[in-house]
Scaffold this motif. Structure first.
Motif, PDB file in Angstrom:
ATOM      1  N   LEU A  12       0.832  -1.203   0.000  1.00  0.00           N
ATOM      2  CA  LEU A  12       0.000   0.000   0.000  1.00  0.00           C
ATOM      3  C   LEU A  12       0.868   1.256   0.000  1.00  0.00           C
ATOM      4  O   LEU A  12       0.562   2.240  -0.675  1.00  0.00           O
ATOM      5  CB  LEU A  12      -0.936  -0.008   1.213  1.00  0.00           C
ATOM      6  N   HIS A  13       1.975   1.202   0.717  1.00  0.00           N
ATOM      7  CA  HIS A  13       2.903   2.342   0.757  1.00  0.00           C
ATOM      8  C   HIS A  13       3.461   2.626  -0.636  1.00  0.00           C
ATOM      9  O   HIS A  13       3.505   3.776  -1.078  1.00  0.00           O
ATOM     10  CB  HIS A  13       4.035   2.052   1.741  1.00  0.00           C
ATOM     11  N   THR A  14       3.883   1.580  -1.343  1.00  0.00           N
ATOM     12  CA  THR A  14       4.451   1.751  -2.680  1.00  0.00           C
ATOM     13  C   THR A  14       3.390   2.253  -3.658  1.00  0.00           C
ATOM     14  O   THR A  14       3.667   3.127  -4.489  1.00  0.00           O
ATOM     15  CB  THR A  14       5.041   0.431  -3.182  1.00  0.00           C
ATOM     16  N   ALA A  15       2.184   1.712  -3.564  1.00  0.00           N
ATOM     17  CA  ALA A  15       1.108   2.147  -4.457  1.00  0.00           C
ATOM     18  C   ALA A  15       0.752   3.608  -4.197  1.00  0.00           C
ATOM     19  O   ALA A  15       0.558   4.389  -5.136  1.00  0.00           O
ATOM     20  CB  ALA A  15      -0.119   1.258  -4.268  1.00  0.00           C
ATOM     21  N   THR A  16       0.682   3.998  -2.928  1.00  0.00           N
ATOM     22  CA  THR A  16       0.376   5.385  -2.588  1.00  0.00           C
ATOM     23  C   THR A  16       1.462   6.320  -3.104  1.00  0.00           C
ATOM     24  O   THR A  16       1.176   7.380  -3.654  1.00  0.00           O
ATOM     25  CB  THR A  16       0.231   5.541  -1.068  1.00  0.00           C
ATOM     26  N   TYR A  17       2.709   5.898  -2.943  1.00  0.00           N
ATOM     27  CA  TYR A  17       3.835   6.695  -3.448  1.00  0.00           C
ATOM     28  C   TYR A  17       3.731   6.869  -4.957  1.00  0.00           C
ATOM     29  O   TYR A  17       3.923   7.966  -5.487  1.00  0.00           O
ATOM     30  CB  TYR A  17       5.144   6.005  -3.068  1.00  0.00           C
ATOM     31  N   GLY A  18       3.410   5.799  -5.668  1.00  0.00           N
ATOM     32  CA  GLY A  18       3.275   5.874  -7.124  1.00  0.00           C
ATOM     33  C   GLY A  18       2.150   6.783  -7.560  1.00  0.00           C
ATOM     34  O   GLY A  18       2.287   7.566  -8.510  1.00  0.00           O
ATOM     35  N   VAL A  19       1.017   6.705  -6.870  1.00  0.00           N
ATOM     36  CA  VAL A  19      -0.130   7.557  -7.213  1.00  0.00           C
ATOM     37  C   VAL A  19       0.205   9.026  -6.951  1.00  0.00           C
ATOM     38  O   VAL A  19      -0.075   9.898  -7.779  1.00  0.00           O
ATOM     39  CB  VAL A  19      -1.383   7.124  -6.427  1.00  0.00           C
ATOM     40  N   MET A  20       0.830   9.314  -5.821  1.00  0.00           N
ATOM     41  CA  MET A  20       1.183  10.697  -5.495  1.00  0.00           C
ATOM     42  C   MET A  20       2.208  11.245  -6.490  1.00  0.00           C
ATOM     43  O   MET A  20       2.114  12.398  -6.921  1.00  0.00           O
ATOM     44  CB  MET A  20       1.743  10.793  -4.075  1.00  0.00           C
ATOM     45  N   LEU A  21       3.169  10.424  -6.849  1.00  0.00           N
ATOM     46  CA  LEU A  21       4.174  10.853  -7.822  1.00  0.00           C
ATOM     47  C   LEU A  21       3.526  11.116  -9.185  1.00  0.00           C
ATOM     48  O   LEU A  21       3.822  12.113  -9.846  1.00  0.00           O
ATOM     49  CB  LEU A  21       5.269   9.785  -7.943  1.00  0.00           C
ATOM     50  N   GLY A  22       2.613  10.232  -9.587  1.00  0.00           N
ATOM     51  CA  GLY A  22       1.914  10.412 -10.864  1.00  0.00           C
ATOM     52  C   GLY A  22       1.038  11.648 -10.877  1.00  0.00           C
ATOM     53  O   GLY A  22       1.010  12.397 -11.860  1.00  0.00           O
ATOM     54  N   LEU A  23       0.323  11.882  -9.772  1.00  0.00           N
ATOM     55  CA  LEU A  23      -0.529  13.076  -9.691  1.00  0.00           C
ATOM     56  C   LEU A  23       0.303  14.361  -9.712  1.00  0.00           C
ATOM     57  O   LEU A  23      -0.116  15.369 -10.276  1.00  0.00           O
ATOM     58  CB  LEU A  23      -1.390  13.029  -8.428  1.00  0.00           C
ATOM     59  N   ALA A  45       3.199  14.656 -11.234  1.00  0.00           N
ATOM     60  CA  ALA A  45       3.846  14.794 -12.540  1.00  0.00           C
ATOM     61  C   ALA A  45       2.881  15.255 -13.628  1.00  0.00           C
ATOM     62  O   ALA A  45       3.303  15.856 -14.621  1.00  0.00           O
ATOM     63  CB  ALA A  45       4.475  13.468 -12.949  1.00  0.00           C
ATOM     64  N   MET A  46       1.611  14.965 -13.469  1.00  0.00           N
ATOM     65  CA  MET A  46       0.647  15.294 -14.520  1.00  0.00           C
ATOM     66  C   MET A  46       0.603  16.782 -14.872  1.00  0.00           C
ATOM     67  O   MET A  46       0.631  17.125 -16.070  1.00  0.00           O
ATOM     68  CB  MET A  46      -0.739  14.768 -14.149  1.00  0.00           C
ATOM     69  N   PRO A  47       0.536  17.706 -13.910  1.00  0.00           N
ATOM     70  CA  PRO A  47       0.552  19.125 -14.299  1.00  0.00           C
ATOM     71  C   PRO A  47       1.865  19.525 -14.984  1.00  0.00           C
ATOM     72  O   PRO A  47       1.852  20.313 -15.937  1.00  0.00           O
ATOM     73  CB  PRO A  47       0.394  19.877 -12.980  1.00  0.00           C
ATOM     74  N   GLY A  48       2.974  18.959 -14.523  1.00  0.00           N
ATOM     75  CA  GLY A  48       4.261  19.276 -15.138  1.00  0.00           C
ATOM     76  C   GLY A  48       4.324  18.832 -16.590  1.00  0.00           C
ATOM     77  O   GLY A  48       4.834  19.546 -17.452  1.00  0.00           O
ATOM     78  N   VAL A  49       3.804  17.656 -16.869  1.00  0.00           N
ATOM     79  CA  VAL A  49       3.777  17.147 -18.240  1.00  0.00           C
ATOM     80  C   VAL A  49       2.877  18.013 -19.105  1.00  0.00           C
ATOM     81  O   VAL A  49       3.211  18.343 -20.250  1.00  0.00           O
ATOM     82  CB  VAL A  49       3.326  15.668 -18.259  1.00  0.00           C
ATOM     83  N   TYR A  50       1.730  18.415 -18.573  1.00  0.00           N
ATOM     84  CA  TYR A  50       0.801  19.258 -19.329  1.00  0.00           C
ATOM     85  C   TYR A  50       1.450  20.595 -19.697  1.00  0.00           C
ATOM     86  O   TYR A  50       1.419  21.019 -20.852  1.00  0.00           O
ATOM     87  CB  TYR A  50      -0.479  19.486 -18.521  1.00  0.00           C
ATOM     88  N   TYR A  51       2.036  21.268 -18.703  1.00  0.00           N
ATOM     89  CA  TYR A  51       2.653  22.571 -18.967  1.00  0.00           C
ATOM     90  C   TYR A  51       3.889  22.451 -19.853  1.00  0.00           C
ATOM     91  O   TYR A  51       4.141  23.320 -20.690  1.00  0.00           O
ATOM     92  CB  TYR A  51       2.991  23.284 -17.657  1.00  0.00           C
ATOM     93  N   ALA A  52       4.647  21.390 -19.698  1.00  0.00           N
ATOM     94  CA  ALA A  52       5.808  21.185 -20.564  1.00  0.00           C
ATOM     95  C   ALA A  52       5.374  20.979 -22.012  1.00  0.00           C
ATOM     96  O   ALA A  52       5.991  21.516 -22.939  1.00  0.00           O
ATOM     97  CB  ALA A  52       6.619  19.986 -20.079  1.00  0.00           C
ATOM     98  N   ARG A  53       4.295  20.222 -22.204  1.00  0.00           N
ATOM     99  CA  ARG A  53       3.797  20.001 -23.569  1.00  0.00           C
ATOM    100  C   ARG A  53       3.338  21.313 -24.191  1.00  0.00           C
ATOM    101  O   ARG A  53       3.620  21.598 -25.361  1.00  0.00           O
ATOM    102  CB  ARG A  53       2.644  19.001 -23.539  1.00  0.00           C
TER     103      ARG A  53
END
Length: 91
Positions: A14-25, A27-35
């Motif tokens: 659960l810790h690893t999954a939570t970390y992955g979800v938080m990291l993905g969330l 990164a999403m604005p950064g990817v959008y603005y970079a694009r």
């Protein structure tokens, strides 16, 4: 479905999954603005970004390689050959 199987066999905690979800969330604005930014700039500016990134990455790799090589050649990394003990890991 695969995530449920990974949870069941213990490969995904659960810790690893939570970390992955938080990291993905995060990164999403950064990817959008970079694009959006990359679509607006000229090709020459993009090349400048890439060449600068490659240069800085190369310098960082060289620094890490030289500092790691120096730490491996230090007396601490050589170990105590008189007692036969193995060297301690260097952080």
């Amino acid at each position: 479905m695969i995530y449920i199987a990974l949870f069941i066999i213990g490969a995904l905690t659960l810790h690893t999954a939570t970390y992955g979800v938080m990291l993905g969330l995060g990164a999403m604005p950064g990817v959008y603005y970079a694009r959006q930014h990359l679509l607006k700039i000229e090709v020459a500016r993009f090349h400048l970004y890439i060449y600068t990134l490659m240069f800085v990455s190369g310098i960082i790799m060289l620094i890490k390689a030289f500092t790691q090589n120096l730490s491996q050649n230090s007396p601490r990394a050589a170990g105590n050959f008189e007692t036969g003990s193995s060297p301690e890991p260097v952080a």
